[in-house]
Design a protein around this motif. Structure first.
Motif, mmCIF file in Angstrom:
data_model
loop_
_atom_site.group_PDB
_atom_site.id
_atom_site.type_symbol
_atom_site.label_atom_id
_atom_site.label_comp_id
_atom_site.label_asym_id
_atom_site.label_seq_id
_atom_site.Cartn_x
_atom_site.Cartn_y
_atom_site.Cartn_z
ATOM 1 N N VAL A 131 -10.402 6.761 11.402
ATOM 2 C CA VAL A 131 -10.899 8.023 10.873
ATOM 3 C C VAL A 131 -9.965 8.564 9.800
ATOM 4 O O VAL A 131 -10.407 9.043 8.744
ATOM 5 N N ASP A 132 -8.664 8.498 10.038
ATOM 6 C CA ASP A 132 -7.706 9.015 9.066
ATOM 7 C C ASP A 132 -7.717 8.195 7.776
ATOM 8 O O ASP A 132 -7.529 8.750 6.675
ATOM 9 N N TYR A 133 -7.928 6.891 7.890
ATOM 10 C CA TYR A 133 -7.900 6.025 6.712
ATOM 11 C C TYR A 133 -9.107 6.264 5.813
ATOM 12 O O TYR A 133 -8.996 6.240 4.591
ATOM 13 N N HIS A 134 -10.277 6.503 6.409
ATOM 14 C CA HIS A 134 -11.505 6.704 5.645
ATOM 15 C C HIS A 134 -11.767 8.211 5.518
ATOM 16 O O HIS A 134 -12.718 8.750 6.087
ATOM 17 N N SER A 135 -10.910 8.892 4.789
ATOM 18 C CA SER A 135 -10.977 10.352 4.740
ATOM 19 C C SER A 135 -12.254 10.846 4.062
ATOM 20 O O SER A 135 -12.884 11.791 4.537
ATOM 21 N N TRP A 136 -12.648 10.231 2.928
ATOM 22 C CA TRP A 136 -13.853 10.706 2.242
ATOM 23 C C TRP A 136 -15.101 10.431 3.066
ATOM 24 O O TRP A 136 -15.983 11.291 3.175
#
Length: 476
Positions: free
Chosen positions: A277-282
């Motif tokens: 979730v943190d990596y795919h912020s957009w």
């Protein structure tokens, strides 16, 4: 036989056994650490309790807000529009309470289990399951007795004579003798925790299913303690689908939400999910926005006359394909909407931060007390503000044929009085709730702790460490 040095064995044991376990100590800034903030839960609880108050105000004095428009031919009012109608039409607050029950009850046992401390997890479940009934029953009973005493003093007379149909419905009528009222008090205590009915404050109907929901959580935690994470997730999803197809009353409001709360509570400790979730912020922001908007639209399904508007009529038609027969469609849509909204919050750090502000945290702290006191205050103090304290004049007349003609219901005071009275009453509710939280809740907690100390076995004394001489020596 090789030479033996006990210090070598001790050193090898220290190197083999980790000093800290995952989710059990360590740096609080490390991702996945259990000391992460869960304050957003209290903020969400505060919003839910305030929505319950708004709902009951609308139910009492503007029930048309529960419909998409005042009548089939009228244009909808602004407060009847999709999304904007949610605070007034109800359902969403209690559904959020059920989710929070599952989330909070599961948080500590899952943390201990993931840390490898299964014994501690089982002990936590046992103690929490024991404490849960008295922590609900004690304060609810005190609130019931207060309402009963007020009824004996005639505090509900004005509500019973007002032009508010819901106040008349929910305000108790007294028996013809004090003895019968005493017997009725004990019967109402029993019915509150057996059927959910309580004549002196019907808002307590939700406490029994919330108590049952918490027991479902503890049983499910016990049954899945040794399951691997991915299989626990499969069990949660299976339980959610089971309750979705079950057409028993309120399963979507309580049992399903409790299991959903467990699922997100367990997921909060999974580092893989957090990192994804943190990596795919957009992508996370897009998904959160979509879930929030979709959830708000779905949760706004009208409780009355959905056929009066095209958007709600379409949802009514769709319900026959996605829900089992003979269910409360409004509550079903609310369950789906709440789950989407909560997932949007769950993956949105900024929303969690907003829910953790001081005002919402304070509202969350008062939430249970607000739930217990606002119903009695609505049908007493607020009715006095809107109709007068005495409930007079109230005189029966006789027509030409000798028939008794009941007097007309008391009419509500002018709009300017209502505009002043309702905000003042809301402030009073939270003042009373704050006093309840500061004095009654600690008393109930102490009583529960004394009961636990009386009935529980004493903790086992720690065993002395095993002497090194009892460890089998390696041989060559």
């Amino acid at each position: 036989m090789s030479s033996y040095n006990p210090s070598h064995i001790y050193t090898r044991l220290r190197e083999t056994i980790p000093l800290t376990l995952p989710w059990n100590g360590g740096d609080p800034n490390v991702k996945g650490d259990p000391r992460k903030s869960v304050k957003w839960i209290d903020g969400l609880r505060g919003i839910a309790s305030f929505l319950v108050v708004l709902t009951h105000l609308a139910r009492a004095w503007d029930y048309d807000l529960f419909s998409p428009r005042d009548n089939e031919e009228a244009s909808p009012r602004v407060l009847q529009w999709p999304i904007l109608r949610i605070p007034w039409q109800g359902r969403i607050g209690v559904t959020i309470f059920a989710f929070l029950t599952g989330y909070v009850c599961a948080l500590k046992p899952i943390k201990l289990s993931r840390a490898g401390n299964s014994a501690g997890a089982f002990s936590t479940i046992a103690r929490s399951a024991f404490r849960r009934p008295p922590r609900l029953i004690f304060p609810a009973t005190i609130a019931m007795v207060i309402s009963w005493v007020m009824a004996q003093c005639g505090a509900f007379t004005v509500a019973n004579r007002s032009d508010c149909w819901w106040c008349r419905y929910a305000a108790p009528d007294l028996e013809d003798s004090f003895y019968k009222e005493v017997i009725r008090l004990f019967k109402n205590f029993l019915s509150t925790w057996t059927t959910g009915y309580m004549a002196y404050d019907d808002h307590q109907w939700a406490l029994l299913p919330l108590l049952k929901g918490s027991m479902l959580v503890y049983i499910l935690l016990f049954a899945t303690m040794y399951c691997k994470f991915r299989y626990r997730m499969m069990i949660y999803i299976g339980m959610i689908l089971y309750f979705h197809q079950d057409n028993a009353k309120d399963t979507e409001t309580f049992q399903l939400q409790c299991v959903y709360g467990m699922l997100l509570s367990d997921l909060s400790y999974d580092l893989t999910f957090k990192e994804f979730v943190d990596y795919h912020s957009w992508a996370r922001k897009v998904v959160a926005a979509f879930l929030a908007i979709f959830g708000l639209l779905v949760a706004g399904y009208p409780g009355e006359h959905p056929e009066w508007s095209s958007w709600s009529n379409y949802m009514l038609w769709l319900a026959q394909y996605i829900f089992p027969p003979d269910v409360n469609i409004g509550k079903r849509y609310t369950a789906i909407g709440v789950d989407c909204i909560i997932m949007a919050i769950y993956i949105s750090p900024s929303t969690k931060e907003f829910l953790s502000n001081r005002l919402l945290l304070w509202l969350g702290k008062q939430s249970f007390a607000v739930y217990l006191v606002h119903g009695t205050l609505l049908r007493t103090v607020l009715c006095w503000m809107l109709y007068g304290i005495s409930g007079q004049p109230w005189e029966e007349t006789v027509d030409a044929d000798g028939n008794v003609v009941p007097p007309a219901w008391l009419h509500i005071r002018p709009p300017w009085v209502v505009a002043i009275s309702i905000p003042a009453w809301i402030i009073l509710v939270y003042i009373c709730a704050s006093l309840w939280t500061n004095y009654v809740d600690p008393f109930c907690a102490r009583m529960t702790q004394k009961l636990e100390n009386l009935m529980f076995e004493e903790d086992e004394k720690p065993q002395p460490p095993m002497p090194l001489t009892s460890i089998p020596m390696p041989t060559t």
